[in-house]
Design a protein around this motif. Structure first.
Motif, mmCIF file in Angstrom:
data_model
loop_
_atom_site.group_PDB
_atom_site.id
_atom_site.type_symbol
_atom_site.label_atom_id
_atom_site.label_comp_id
_atom_site.label_asym_id
_atom_site.label_seq_id
_atom_site.Cartn_x
_atom_site.Cartn_y
_atom_site.Cartn_z
ATOM 1 N N CYS A 237 0.860 -1.185 0.000
ATOM 2 C CA CYS A 237 0.000 0.000 0.000
ATOM 3 C C CYS A 237 0.895 1.234 0.000
ATOM 4 O O CYS A 237 1.661 1.458 0.936
ATOM 5 C CB CYS A 237 -0.908 -0.009 1.227
ATOM 6 S SG CYS A 237 -2.160 1.297 1.225
ATOM 7 N N SER B 26 -3.274 4.436 -1.424
ATOM 8 C CA SER B 26 -4.281 4.955 -0.498
ATOM 9 C C SER B 26 -4.679 6.370 -0.856
ATOM 10 O O SER B 26 -5.645 6.903 -0.314
ATOM 11 C CB SER B 26 -3.731 4.938 0.935
ATOM 12 O OG SER B 26 -2.744 5.943 1.105
ATOM 13 N N PRO C 60 -4.658 4.389 4.441
ATOM 14 C CA PRO C 60 -6.059 4.288 4.006
ATOM 15 C C PRO C 60 -7.058 4.428 5.150
ATOM 16 O O PRO C 60 -8.208 4.796 4.903
ATOM 17 C CB PRO C 60 -6.121 2.895 3.366
ATOM 18 C CG PRO C 60 -4.986 2.137 3.959
ATOM 19 C CD PRO C 60 -3.911 3.146 4.199
ATOM 20 N N VAL D 104 -9.217 7.366 3.392
ATOM 21 C CA VAL D 104 -10.239 6.824 2.494
ATOM 22 C C VAL D 104 -11.625 7.088 3.087
ATOM 23 O O VAL D 104 -12.130 8.191 2.991
ATOM 24 C CB VAL D 104 -9.992 5.327 2.201
ATOM 25 C CG1 VAL D 104 -11.031 4.782 1.230
ATOM 26 C CG2 VAL D 104 -8.596 5.142 1.589
#
Length: 888
Positions: A146, A172, A512, A516
């Motif tokens: 990630c 992310s 994230p 997110v």
């Protein structure tokens, strides 16, 4: 190699620090034996997403005392914003991770103490390498890497992924900024399309910033200069931004920009009817004949799309000689009824009148008409401009959209309608117009059908089943980044057809959980992953969920070499044609940290994937730069690495610099001058130059999108499946039409109790989380008394109706989550909107306490499959909310 034409000038060779030097000289590492007590080092800022301002880093007695902009050096020419100046506090942040640590508490959560114990680098690297090796031996797809904007400086991350064998790189950073597809499809460029502020005279901007939040790049200077010379600026946005205060603000209901754009195009098609016919006929696929099924009508022999020649009264392949081509009319070819794509697209916009859009957007119909008329008039259709001896079409208008337009269901359509509006007046890739902001050169190369060939997200991922990618790329072949899909596949592998186990998760500069939506979804997913590692700077949300944290250098401690590429927000003559390589000289590390690439090399070496065929070095030798292309930071003969011996970071960078400059000058030379390159002729800054006249065509009719949807449907039918998490597959396929149509997003028909929309926007102090502005005390000094920062904006009339006043604590609640914030009553926001600036919150039990402060906008967002755009996978950015007062 930077070969100079007579009209070009070299940068960097004579631009060392002689006039700025203090005792000890530039280019020397502070604190080394025999050095004087004061030094100045070459730097590259990394306190915002753009991250390319050249700096001087002042050191006294081994302590960094000041960071300033480097005089006369592009792109910032000596300027530096407060974020850049505050880089000193990024280095001396007491909340940094100072040594490798291992979790002892098996329980995980944002407010759970991991029970860290410090371990040596040797133990940490051996542990990570062994666990990764076990995952790789079982199934290389079991590693998720990630990545994010927190560290975009690694040159070995992608080679490490390739050598490992995992397809599961997921960002992310992009799911709330899915802005790339239209630019790739129409401009064959990346990352976005921007306005040419050098020449633009009428600019419409929707859902984006063009300067104030990227304060020291060339864009802000050219923005100010453009306004000074009379460029009109129209800002269509729910918020009155700094840009809007310098032009015309058109308030709009969030998530309805598509309707506004459809109506503007309708006015141009049906009321003004003044087009750049030469551009449409010669530079687009608008004349291609389309049959009743929406397919190109093709030549039986060559397979080439046909156009209608009105002089000869017959259809001919697009690459034939034509005296004229038809844009209107109906024809019969080989017994099939057909029409030019222009006719089909025009008819598709017939019902989208300004009156139709007014109740959807709240923008008055006459405002739409006026803006459309002004835009067409300002385009100066038919005019030309001479730049360094080359004649270009001159179209000094540009309409540009960004994330707050595109991050809704139908957001891809909105961007593409914006492209159609620009194409109607010929304002694509010519001076003054809408330009792709990445590659300069022959990127507009046409494919077999004559239209430009995309090279990034518009290409698409082939359908395979079971899916190869944990981020469900097979179901969403044009997605930007989909970390939410990885989390959901981990939680429900059968539902998402994930046929292998995610055994390890490696985070590099990403978060994230914070960046997110619905943080708990990611927390629960990470709990299911057997081994989580973070290469991190501080104990953020991802670090506290990890089993091992590996501390990385602060960016001032990282050696870096970078190739300059144009700014994200706008381009201008002083930077649009710059070709430059620059470097950051590292300050001595404060703690027991390492360069991220040193960490990756150590892990790879212990796993046995560093050397030899297919190893990290072999993969680096083969790597190309998808943003800058051949002119990027890539290895070329004779400077490619020997794949059978170990290199230091410095040696790799030395080879990269020699590859770029091309005459044997490497890191030592770059250390002396700081940056090297040339100011190319301005004509090279326009991609029209490389494929002029009718040498290539932009898609006006989005045939490639149509065919992509058909391939996806065929793949689903082959295996008897549908989209996981989506009740009706037409909810997705409705977005694959070649002509954009109006579609509603998930929020326009929310329950009545959610009577407002929440929006988010960048601020000069918090353009992104890069550099940890939230925890930076110097920036806090500037923002603590700002009545608009870390507040929840609400319109004064709305506040009065709801009984809210400045300073009230409120709970903002969507259907997906909630956050708390303090009210700021203002006239600078649409009456139906609450505005939440920056990227504050949520923090962890061990993070800087400042990370707990401020409303966390992303907690209001949804990761539900039916709420995001089914093409780009952009998460809905304007959730419907209700506001409840907690206390005054």
């Amino acid at each position: 190699m930077c070969r100079l034409a007579p009209e070009e000038r070299e940068l960097g060779r004579a631009s060392n620090l002689e006039t700025r030097q203090v005792a000890g000289g530039a280019g020397k590492v502070a604190g080394s034996e025999g050095d004087a007590k004061e030094k100045v080092l070459h730097g590259i800022c990394r306190m915002c997403m753009q991250g390319d301002c050249l700096t001087l880093v002042h050191i006294k007695d081994g302590v960094v005392t000041r960071v300033e902009g480097r005089p006369n050096a592009p792109p910032n020419f000596g300027n530096l914003c407060p974020r850049g100046n505050s880089a000193v506090m990024n280095l001396y942040n007491p909340y940094r991770i100072k040594s490798p640590m291992k979790r002892t508490n098996p329980e995980k959560g944002l407010d759970v103490d991991p029970g860290w114990v410090e371990i040596s680098w040797e133990e940490a690297l051996e542990l990570v390498a062994q666990r990764f090796k076990e995952v790789r031996e079982k199934d290389a797809r079991g590693l998720v890497v990630c990545e994010g904007w927190g560290n975009r400086e690694s040159i070995l991350r992608v080679p490490f992924e390739k050598a490992f064998g995992t397809p599961n790189e997921v960002g992310s950073h992009g799911v709330l900024c899915t802005v790339h597809l239209g630019t790739d499809l129409v401009h064959s460029n990346f990352p976005i399309s921007v306005v040419d502020l050098q020449y633009c005279q009428y600019h419409i901007t929707l859902g984006r910033s063009i300067g104030p939040n990227f304060a020291t790049t060339g864009g802000i200077r050219k923005f100010a200069q453009a306004l000074d010379r009379g460029m009109k600026l129209v800002v269509v946005d729910p918020r009155c931004s700094p840009e809007a205060s310098k032009g015309e603000w058109v308030p709009i209901r969030p998530g309805t920009d598509l309707a506004f754009l459809l109506a503007m195009a309708h006015v141009m098609f049906y009321e003004i009817e003044k087009y750049d016919e030469w551009f449409l006929k010669n530079r687009t696929n608008a004349p291609y004949l389309i049959d009743e099924a929406g397919e190109y009508v093709r030549d039986k022999v060559s397979g080439a799309p046909l156009m209608w020649d009105p002089e000869e009264g017959r259809a001919k392949p697009w690459n034939s000689e034509f005296k004229d081509v038809a844009l209107r009319g109906e024809y019969v070819v080989d017994g099939k009824k057909c029409e030019p794509a222009f006719e089909a697209v025009r008819r598709g916009f017939a019902s989208y009148t300004p009156e139709w859009q007014e109740p959807i957007t709240t923008v008055p119909a006459e405002t739409v008409r006026r803006i459309a008329r002004e835009f067409v008039e300002a385009a100066q259709i038919g005019s030309t401009i001479l730049i360094d001896g080359t004649e270009f079409p001159f179209r000094p208008v540009s309409l540009n959209c960004e994330r707050n337009v595109m991050n809704h269901r139908g957001g891809t359509y909105a961007d593409l309608v914006g492209k159609i509006i620009n194409m109607l007046v010929g304002a694509i890739e010519v001076p003054g117009s809408c330009l792709g902001c990445g590659k300069r050169g022959p990127v507009l190369k046409p494919g077999d059908d004559g239209t430009v060939e995309p090279s990034y997200e518009a290409v698409g991922i082939p359908f395979t089943f079971p899916p190869l990618h944990a981020d469900m790329a097979e179901f969403y072949p044009h997605r930007h980044t989909t970390p939410q899909m990885v989390a959901k596949a981990i939680l429900e592998p059968e539902k998402y057809h994930l046929s292998y186990e995610i055994g390890a998760w490696l985070t590099i500069g990403a978060n994230p959980i914070k960046m997110v939506a619905q943080p708990q979804v990611f927390v629960e997913a990470l709990k299911k992953v057997p081994f989580v590692v973070t290469i991190g700077y501080h104990i953020d949300e991802m670090a506290i969920m990890s089993d091992v944290v590996l501390p990385e250098h602060s960016f001032l401690e990282r050696l870096r070499v970078a190739v300059f590429w144009p700014e994200h927000q706008a381009v201008s003559g002083e930077t649009n044609s710059v070709k430059m390589i620059c470097m950051r000289q590292p300050v001595p590390p404060l703690y027991n940290t390492k360069h991220v690439d040193e960490i990756l090399m150590e892990i790879a070496d212990r796993m046995g994937i560093l050397l030899g065929p297919g190893g990290v070095y072999d993969q680096l030798n083969q790597l190309t730069d998808h943003i800058v292309g051949d002119e990027g930071l890539v290895l070329k003969d004779p400077y490619k690495l020997d794949i059978n011996r170990r290199y230091s970071i410095e040696e790799i960078y030395d080879n990269l610099v020699k590859s770029w400059i091309g005459d044997g000058r490497g890191l030592e030379y770059l250390s002396e001058v700081g940056y090297h390159g040339c100011q190319l002729s301005r004509k090279y800054g326009y991609n029209y130059y490389y494929f002029p006249e009718n040498k290539t065509r932009h898609p006006f009719y989005f045939y490639r999108l149509k065919k992509s949807g058909e391939k996806l449907r065929d793949g689903l039918r082959k295996y008897g499946i549908s989209f996981p998490g989506v009740k009706d597959e037409e909810h997705i396929f409705e977005l694959y039409k070649p002509i954009p149509v109006w579609v509603e997003n998930s929020e326009l028909r929310a329950p009545e109790e959610y009577d407002m929309f929440a929006i988010n926007f960048k601020t000069p102090f918090f353009s992104s989380s890069v550099g940890d502005p939230q925890g930076n005390p110097w920036l806090r000094e500037l923002t603590k008394d700002d009545p608009y920062e870390e507040r929840v904006w609400i319109n004064s009339e709305t506040a009065k109706r709801k009984g809210l006043r400045d300073g009230d604590l409120v709970r903002i609640e969507s259907r997906y989550g909630w956050t708390l914030g303090i009210i700021k009553v203002t006239e600078l926001i649409h009456p139906e909107v609450v505005g939440i600036p920056g990227g504050y919150g949520p923090g962890t039990v061990q993070s800087n306490p400042r990370h707990r402060e401020g409303p966390h906008f992303n907690s209001l967002l949804s990761v539900d499959d039916e709420t995001f755009d089914g093409i780009s996978c952009g998460i809905e950015l304007a959730p419907r909310v209700k506001v409840v007062k907690i206390r005054q």
